[in-house]
Design an enzyme around this catalytic site. Structure first.
Site, PDB file in Angstrom:
ATOM      1  N   ASP A 140       4.728  40.153 -27.524  1.00 38.81           N
ATOM      2  CA  ASP A 140       4.046  41.192 -28.296  1.00 38.81           C
ATOM      3  C   ASP A 140       4.514  41.168 -29.757  1.00 38.81           C
ATOM      4  O   ASP A 140       5.272  40.278 -30.159  1.00 38.81           O
ATOM      5  CB  ASP A 140       4.281  42.571 -27.668  1.00 38.81           C
ATOM      6  CG  ASP A 140       5.768  42.926 -27.644  1.00 38.81           C
ATOM      7  OD1 ASP A 140       6.568  42.215 -28.283  1.00 38.81           O
ATOM      8  OD2 ASP A 140       6.126  43.916 -26.977  1.00 38.81           O
ATOM      9  N   ASP A 196       9.518  39.250 -25.574  1.00 42.37           N
ATOM     10  CA  ASP A 196       8.221  39.660 -25.036  1.00 42.37           C
ATOM     11  C   ASP A 196       7.110  39.012 -25.852  1.00 42.37           C
ATOM     12  O   ASP A 196       7.299  38.674 -27.016  1.00 42.37           O
ATOM     13  CB  ASP A 196       8.057  41.185 -25.148  1.00 42.37           C
ATOM     14  CG  ASP A 196       9.020  41.917 -24.226  1.00 42.37           C
ATOM     15  OD1 ASP A 196       9.470  41.296 -23.241  1.00 42.37           O
ATOM     16  OD2 ASP A 196       9.316  43.093 -24.494  1.00 42.37           O
ATOM     17  N   ASP A 254       6.563  43.029 -31.532  1.00 40.42           N
ATOM     18  CA  ASP A 254       8.010  43.095 -31.740  1.00 40.42           C
ATOM     19  C   ASP A 254       8.685  41.772 -31.410  1.00 40.42           C
ATOM     20  O   ASP A 254       9.566  41.308 -32.126  1.00 40.42           O
ATOM     21  CB  ASP A 254       8.626  44.190 -30.856  1.00 40.42           C
ATOM     22  CG  ASP A 254       8.622  45.530 -31.568  1.00 40.42           C
ATOM     23  OD1 ASP A 254       8.167  45.568 -32.727  1.00 40.42           O
ATOM     24  OD2 ASP A 254       9.070  46.512 -30.954  1.00 40.42           O
TER      25      ASP A 254
END
Ligand code: TTJ
Length: 648
Positions: A506, A504, A508
């Site tokens: 993001d 993703d 993380d």
């Protein structure tokens, strides 16, 4: 190169000069490589390199780079000041010519050691051409002189006297043109890295970076540059030797050489960084060849003197396991040659024998004087030699037994590719089971394999190998790639031509990328250096509209693309912003992120081992508070830049 482009017949012809800068605006990538963040920072390097050159010539020992709140950047040196007198050929003040003529820099400088500004640099006029405005203040002969350009280098304030001063030096301030660049936000980390590298290479020159946007100042100053550079690279490692430092000057050629090296335990990678006239020679060249030949001979002879080799000479690679070395040469301009695709390879033939003899002599002497250290080093080299011979033997036996590559035990997590044409195969390492499921459905089953990761893979920095293998995710990755790891890693055995990390967009996701890259960097470095590791970039937006019962749609990776897509689809469009891979179904994931015809991949390239090591140690080291802060402040897709070279 630079002088040929300076046609004296142009005289004081404004039109030609402007045409030059207009050309830069028409095809910026030709001059600065790209118009993304990399290109943007090139504007800074062009200016800084000039200030560095002045310091290198012995004028001024402080350079201050300031990132201002208004989005501009300034560079101040304490050199002689760019000449303000009228240049005969153009009838204009020299300082004006420097900023309006392409490649004019070299015209006013005749120095022994041509360095970055004059060689690779395209000149400060390129920065002017790609700026909203640019101002120069020169402190020279007691006067303060000022000149200003706007809109890509149009002179708006001709050179004028603005007062008197006791200082001398040059101040250049410019604001990059947002019409040209996809981003105009200077990144402190990138600029700090560049200044730190310059400071390491120029002992005694102070580099200051002031970020007025956040009120933070950083300074880089080293009295023992190369030694401190090696210390920095090896900061988190176990040292087998101290940093060993040699310098030499060759009277005949005028070449001066400097080398700093250190051996570390529990590290089988070699990290050699070389420079010629402060320009990084990424592709190596004659000085590196000489260096390798020199240490190979010195170490072998030392070992033979103590009868430690039993007739089997050490190979160069045995001697370079765990070695960090910095090589810096200063070569007179007349014999300086660069070769290779990106001019990143030193061609100067004499550099080979000069460095070879220099290293051989100094290291031989050093080892004799430090016998205990020498014997420890030989032990490490012989270990490496034996490991190499054993690995080769095992491989040969496996070959003759089966005539096939050793079978890899496939994890039940892996969805394999059908083809056995390994180099055409692609391994997607996917964040999360749900995206893994879509990827499995959307893949090209002939050539694409999917390995979903549950949670985060292990932080591998500073780990024992036994711990490493206990981690299931890591063990699965090693097994799937099929070429071993660490010392035994053999790039010829990889089962995939492309290893693609798909996470993703993001925090993380960025963290997972960094963990995986750290692992590859430490345990499968050739995978990265030979260009097999990629990051998949999923789109940020889907722009769509129902037309009757037909759905028309476009994807966009950035805001510019979003605008284009809106226009293309026209009135009544809807936009959805993807937050994660999980929001895409198999078809969307295939279309946007996996299909080679439409996807966006970034090839990972650790350009700068220091940055990589720093990043690895702040991110991965024991200090969790700095890691957390770093991730919070910095992690986004742009930040992965230090690992990344090109977009495909
Ligand atoms: C040229 O030869 C005479 C003495 O001055 C030499 C010169 O060019 N010096 C010089 C250039 N010092 N500093 C610069 C410079 C500094 C910055 C920040 C930017 C640029 C483009 C040049």
């Amino acid at each position: 190169m630079s002088d040929n482009n300076f046609k004296s017949s142009y005289g004081a012809d404004d039109i030609h000069i402007l045409q030059g800068l207009e050309g830069v605006r028409k095809r910026p990538a030709m001059y600065i490589g790209s118009t993304n963040a990399n290109g943007l920072h090139h504007l800074v390097w062009e200016v800084v390199d000039n200030a560095v050159d002045e310091a290198l010539s012995g004028f001024g020992n402080k350079i201050v780079v300031t990132l201002h709140k208004d989005g501009s950047c300034s560079v101040l040196d304490e050199g002689r000041g760019i000449p303000t007198g009228i240049n005969k050929e153009t009838g204009k003040p020299a300082v004006e010519v420097v900023f309006t003529e392409l490649h004019a820099g070299g015209k006013f400088n005749s120095k022994v050691y041509q360095s970055a500004a004059g060689l690779h640099g395209v000149g400060a006029s390129v920065t002017n051409a790609l700026s909203e405005w640019l101002e120069v203040t020169v402190y020279l002969n007691g006067d303060i002189s000022f000149i200003r350009f706007e809109n890509g280098g149009n002179l708006v304030v001709p050179l004028e006297k603005r007062g008197t001063t006791k200082k001398h030096g040059t101040l250049v301030r410019f604001k990059p043109d947002k019409k040209i660049f996809s981003t105009v936000e200077f990144k402190r980390d990138i600029i700090a890295g560049h200044l730190q590298e310059s400071a390491f290479l120029m002992s005694g020159v102070r580099f200051v970076l002031i970020d007025e946007r956040i009120n933070e100042t950083q300074e880089f100053y080293y009295e023992n540059g190369l030694v401190e550079y090696v210390n920095n690279i090896n900061i988190n490692k176990k040292h087998l030797t101290p940093v060993i430092h040699f310098t030499d000057y060759d009277n005949e050629t005028g070449i001066s050489s400097e080398v700093a090296l250190q051996y570390c335990n529990e590290d089988y990678n070699e990290t050699i960084l070389s420079y010629a006239n402060n320009i990084r020679t990424k592709e190596g060249g004659t000085h590196e060849v000489g260096f390798k030949a020199g240490i190979t001979r010195a170490v072998n002879e030392f070992a033979e003197n103590f009868n430690l080799l039993k007739g089997k000479k050490l190979e160069g690679s045995d001697i370079r396991e765990g070695l960090t070395a910095l090589i810096s040469l200063k070569i007179p301009e007349s014999s300086l040659e660069f070769e290779g695709q990106t001019k990143g390879k030193l061609g100067t033939p004499e550099a080979t024998y000069i460095v070879q003899n220099f290293i051989y002599n100094k290291l031989t002497y050093y080892l004799t004087e430090n016998k205990e250290l020498g014997l420890n080093l030989i032990k490490k080299c012989v270990d490496a030699q034996q490991a190499r011979i054993a690995a080769r033997k095992a491989k040969d036996e496996a070959r003759s037994a089966k005539k096939t590559k050793t079978e890899v035990i496939l994890s039940d997590k892996l969805t394999p590719a059908q083809s056995k044409d390994y180099l055409k195969n692609e391994l997607f390492i996917v964040e999360g089971d749900s995206a893994g499921g879509s990827a499995k459905k959307g893949r090209d089953r002939i050539h694409q394999a999917i390995l979903p990761l549950r949670g985060k893979p292990l932080n591998t920095d500073g780990l024992q190998v036994s711990q490493l293998l206990k981690n299931e995710e890591i063990a699965t990755i090693i097994n799937t790639i099929g070429a071993g790891f660490g010392q035994a890693f053999d790039i010829d055995d990889i089962h995939y031509g492309k290893i693609i990390i798909m996470t993703d967009a993001d925090t993380d996701g960025a963290h997972i990328q960094t963990l995986l890259l750290t692992f590859f960097y430490h345990y499968m470095r050739p995978l990265i250096t030979s260009g097999h590791v990629f990051i998949a970039v999923p789109p940020l937006y889907r722009i769509y509209k129902e037309e009757g019962h037909k759905m028309v749609q476009e994807y966009a990776w950035d805001d510019e693309g979003l605008e284009r897509a809106k226009e293309k689809i026209g009135r009544g469009y809807k936009v959805s912003r993807y937050k994660g891979l999980g929001e895409m179904d198999a078809i969307q994931l295939k279309e946007t992120t996996m299909d080679p015809r439409s996807r966006l991949l970034i090839q990972v390239d650790i350009e700068d081992p220091l940055l990589a090591e720093n990043r690895v140690s702040t991110l991965m080291g024991k200090d969790t508070s700095s890691r957390k802060r770093w991730v919070e402040e910095n992690v986004n897709f742009d930040e992965i830049d230090t690992f990344i070279k090109e977009v495909k």
